[in-house]
Design a protein around this motif. Structure first.
Motif, mmCIF file in Angstrom:
data_model
loop_
_atom_site.group_PDB
_atom_site.id
_atom_site.type_symbol
_atom_site.label_atom_id
_atom_site.label_comp_id
_atom_site.label_asym_id
_atom_site.label_seq_id
_atom_site.Cartn_x
_atom_site.Cartn_y
_atom_site.Cartn_z
ATOM 1 N N VAL A 191 0.955 -1.211 0.074
ATOM 2 C CA VAL A 191 -0.034 -0.228 0.089
ATOM 3 C C VAL A 191 0.708 1.354 0.048
ATOM 4 C CG1 VAL A 191 -1.625 1.427 1.410
ATOM 5 C CG2 VAL A 191 -2.070 -0.976 1.042
ATOM 6 N N LYS A 192 2.005 1.412 0.805
ATOM 7 C CA LYS A 192 2.834 2.365 0.804
ATOM 8 C C LYS A 192 3.562 2.588 -0.672
ATOM 9 C CE LYS A 192 4.132 1.811 5.610
ATOM 10 N NZ LYS A 192 5.203 1.391 6.529
ATOM 11 N N LEU A 193 4.017 1.617 -1.144
ATOM 12 C CA LEU A 193 4.505 1.573 -2.676
ATOM 13 C C LEU A 193 3.586 2.285 -3.653
ATOM 14 C CD1 LEU A 193 6.349 -1.824 -2.821
ATOM 15 C CD2 LEU A 193 7.522 0.362 -2.528
ATOM 16 N N ASN A 194 2.255 1.720 -3.255
ATOM 17 C CA ASN A 194 1.168 2.202 -4.341
ATOM 18 C C ASN A 194 1.140 3.666 -4.050
ATOM 19 O OD1 ASN A 194 -2.308 2.472 -4.359
ATOM 20 N ND2 ASN A 194 -1.016 1.844 -6.310
ATOM 21 N N ALA A 195 1.028 4.137 -2.778
ATOM 22 C CA ALA A 195 0.693 5.511 -2.431
ATOM 23 C C ALA A 195 1.993 6.524 -3.055
ATOM 24 C CB ALA A 195 0.714 5.808 -1.165
ATOM 25 N N ALA A 196 2.991 5.657 -3.057
ATOM 26 C CA ALA A 196 4.292 6.287 -3.476
ATOM 27 C C ALA A 196 4.109 6.383 -5.015
ATOM 28 C CB ALA A 196 5.559 5.588 -2.927
ATOM 29 N N GLY A 197 3.174 5.992 -5.684
ATOM 30 C CA GLY A 197 3.098 5.969 -7.218
ATOM 31 C C GLY A 197 3.347 4.891 -8.004
ATOM 32 N N THR A 198 3.561 3.684 -7.533
ATOM 33 C CA THR A 198 3.752 2.300 -8.283
ATOM 34 C C THR A 198 2.545 1.785 -8.521
ATOM 35 O OG1 THR A 198 5.838 2.025 -7.008
ATOM 36 C CG2 THR A 198 4.870 0.044 -8.178
ATOM 37 N N THR A 199 2.274 1.615 -9.775
ATOM 38 C CA THR A 199 1.022 0.757 -10.053
ATOM 39 C C THR A 199 1.169 -0.659 -9.738
ATOM 40 O OG1 THR A 199 0.774 2.201 -12.028
ATOM 41 C CG2 THR A 199 -0.573 0.059 -12.097
ATOM 42 N N ILE A 200 0.062 -1.140 -9.097
ATOM 43 C CA ILE A 200 0.108 -2.639 -8.503
ATOM 44 C C ILE A 200 -1.008 -3.404 -9.267
ATOM 45 C CG2 ILE A 200 0.108 -4.310 -6.805
ATOM 46 C CD1 ILE A 200 1.618 -1.917 -5.030
ATOM 47 N N MET A 201 -0.716 -4.645 -9.588
ATOM 48 C CA MET A 201 -1.772 -5.540 -10.246
ATOM 49 C C MET A 201 -1.635 -6.852 -9.730
ATOM 50 S SD MET A 201 -2.979 -6.451 -13.967
ATOM 51 C CE MET A 201 -4.343 -7.398 -14.567
ATOM 52 N N MET A 202 -2.491 -7.483 -8.807
ATOM 53 C CA MET A 202 -2.077 -8.744 -7.725
ATOM 54 C C MET A 202 -3.339 -9.697 -7.946
ATOM 55 S SD MET A 202 -2.509 -7.764 -4.031
ATOM 56 C CE MET A 202 -1.583 -6.434 -3.788
ATOM 57 N N VAL A 203 -2.921 -10.831 -7.915
ATOM 58 C CA VAL A 203 -3.999 -12.010 -7.926
ATOM 59 C C VAL A 203 -4.091 -12.220 -6.161
ATOM 60 C CG1 VAL A 203 -4.355 -14.418 -8.087
ATOM 61 C CG2 VAL A 203 -3.682 -12.811 -10.123
ATOM 62 N N THR A 204 -5.201 -12.280 -5.841
ATOM 63 C CA THR A 204 -5.377 -12.706 -4.501
ATOM 64 C C THR A 204 -6.426 -13.566 -4.339
ATOM 65 O OG1 THR A 204 -5.492 -11.992 -1.816
ATOM 66 C CG2 THR A 204 -6.611 -10.444 -3.686
ATOM 67 N N HIS A 205 -6.701 -14.403 -3.020
ATOM 68 C CA HIS A 205 -7.965 -15.032 -2.722
ATOM 69 C C HIS A 205 -8.552 -14.560 -1.414
ATOM 70 C CE1 HIS A 205 -5.085 -17.227 -0.257
ATOM 71 N NE2 HIS A 205 -6.070 -17.072 0.502
ATOM 72 N N ASP A 206 -7.898 -13.418 -1.091
ATOM 73 C CA ASP A 206 -8.176 -12.757 0.217
ATOM 74 C C ASP A 206 -8.730 -11.656 0.229
ATOM 75 O OD1 ASP A 206 -7.950 -11.728 3.045
ATOM 76 O OD2 ASP A 206 -6.335 -12.438 3.396
ATOM 77 N N ALA A 207 -10.162 -11.627 0.720
ATOM 78 C CA ALA A 207 -10.888 -10.191 0.475
ATOM 79 C C ALA A 207 -10.313 -9.191 1.432
ATOM 80 C CB ALA A 207 -12.473 -10.651 0.948
ATOM 81 N N LYS A 208 -9.797 -9.499 2.450
ATOM 82 C CA LYS A 208 -9.142 -8.597 3.304
ATOM 83 C C LYS A 208 -7.985 -7.774 2.622
ATOM 84 C CE LYS A 208 -9.079 -9.304 7.703
ATOM 85 N NZ LYS A 208 -9.695 -8.463 8.406
ATOM 86 N N VAL A 209 -7.082 -8.732 1.806
ATOM 87 C CA VAL A 209 -6.136 -7.940 0.863
ATOM 88 C C VAL A 209 -6.784 -7.257 -0.110
ATOM 89 C CG1 VAL A 209 -4.493 -8.438 -0.751
ATOM 90 C CG2 VAL A 209 -4.309 -9.777 1.503
ATOM 91 N N ALA A 210 -7.780 -7.787 -0.943
ATOM 92 C CA ALA A 210 -8.432 -7.030 -2.132
ATOM 93 C C ALA A 210 -9.049 -5.629 -1.553
ATOM 94 C CB ALA A 210 -9.453 -7.943 -2.566
ATOM 95 N N ALA A 211 -9.477 -5.532 -0.222
ATOM 96 C CA ALA A 211 -10.198 -4.367 0.260
ATOM 97 C C ALA A 211 -9.330 -3.337 0.347
ATOM 98 C CB ALA A 211 -10.828 -4.806 1.459
ATOM 99 N N ARG A 212 -8.006 -3.633 0.264
ATOM 100 C CA ARG A 212 -7.019 -2.402 0.459
ATOM 101 C C ARG A 212 -6.438 -1.809 -0.904
ATOM 102 N NH1 ARG A 212 -2.670 -3.633 5.189
ATOM 103 N NH2 ARG A 212 -2.535 -1.410 5.035
#
Length: 253
Positions: A191-212
């Motif tokens: 989340v910090k990396l994304n806030a600093a400007g890095t675009t992120i695309m991730m696969v996840t099965h965890d809704a807690k992760v996806a919610a962020r």
């Protein structure tokens, strides 16, 4: 914001025992620069195949993937390898690292391999140390990979993925092999990396992760069946997670 990724009519077919398995079927979407995208869906729905196809790690059957204005689906393998090394970062659930190198040496390795990274070797090492300090693992720089915890090793993998300052970070279940505490710590860093400007695309099965993440794509049988926008950061995280879980249930999660 400008589009960093455009996917047009993407199809991926595997042939097994002379039978076609259409894993991706005319997938279309775009990713804006600075977004953090989660890809969710049932097992076997095509999540990882989509990630590998978009990042150029896997050949596609038809369609186009445009990365920062370049059509990567028609690139030669050496061009793709250069693009992946310099403009993309990768994090996987299985934390692959060279066993004969220290943690710091593993992190710096992509910078050493890059012909576009103009820093001296000393500067590359200093950059790796700075990333480790930023992610709170500076004390394990000289450790072997079997001398650290899973959470520390995954944060080291994040450092390695960032050493060449990629435009986009691709992650396949980056918290899947971690316990809840380590998973939360790794997501904090992403989340910090994304806030600093890095675009992120991730696969996840965890809704807690996806919610962020700022957006969630839900894929079923090779098609994106829905898109959840949770880019409004004024909404409390618990409420976002609740709404996301309700949305996933409506789609059959």
């Amino acid at each position: 914001m400008s589009k960093i990724i455009e996917v047009k009519d993407l199809c991926k077919t595997f042939v097994v025992n002379k039978r076609q398995n259409n894993v991706l079927k005319n997938v279309n979407f775009s990713v804006e620069e600075g977004e953090m995208i989660a890809i969710m869906g049932p097992s076997g729905s095509g999540k990882s195949t989509l990630l590998y196809s978009v990042s150029g790690m896997d050949n596609v059957t038809s369609g186009e993937v445009i990365f920062d204005g370049k059509v990567i689906t028609t690139m030669k393998e050496d061009e793709l390898a250069d693009l992946r090394l310099n403009d993309m970062g990768f994090i996987f659930q299985q934390m692959y690292m060279m066993k004969n190198l220290t943690i710091l040496d593993n992190i710096v390795l992509p910078a050493v391999q890059s012909k576009k990274n103009s820093m001296t070797k000393a500067e590359k090492i200093k950059s790796g140390e700075a990333l480790m300090h930023k992610l709170g693992i500076a004390e394990i720089a000289d450790n072997d990979i079997n001398e650290v915890s899973g959470g520390q090793l995954q944060r080291a993998c994040i450092c390695r993925s960032m050493i060449n300052s990629p435009r986009v970070l691709f992650a396949d279940e980056p918290t899947g092999a971690l316990n809840r505490a380590s998973s939360g710590e790794v997501m904090d860093e992403l989340v910090k990396l994304n806030a600093a400007g890095t675009t992120i695309m991730m696969v996840t099965h965890d809704a807690k992760v996806a919610a962020r993440c700022s957006k969630t794509f839900y894929i079923v049988d090779g098609n994106i069946e829905g898109e959840f926008d949770n880019s409004d950061k004024t909404v409390e995280s618990k409420d976002t997670e609740r709404r996301l879980n309700n949305w996933l249930m409506e789609l059959g999660w």
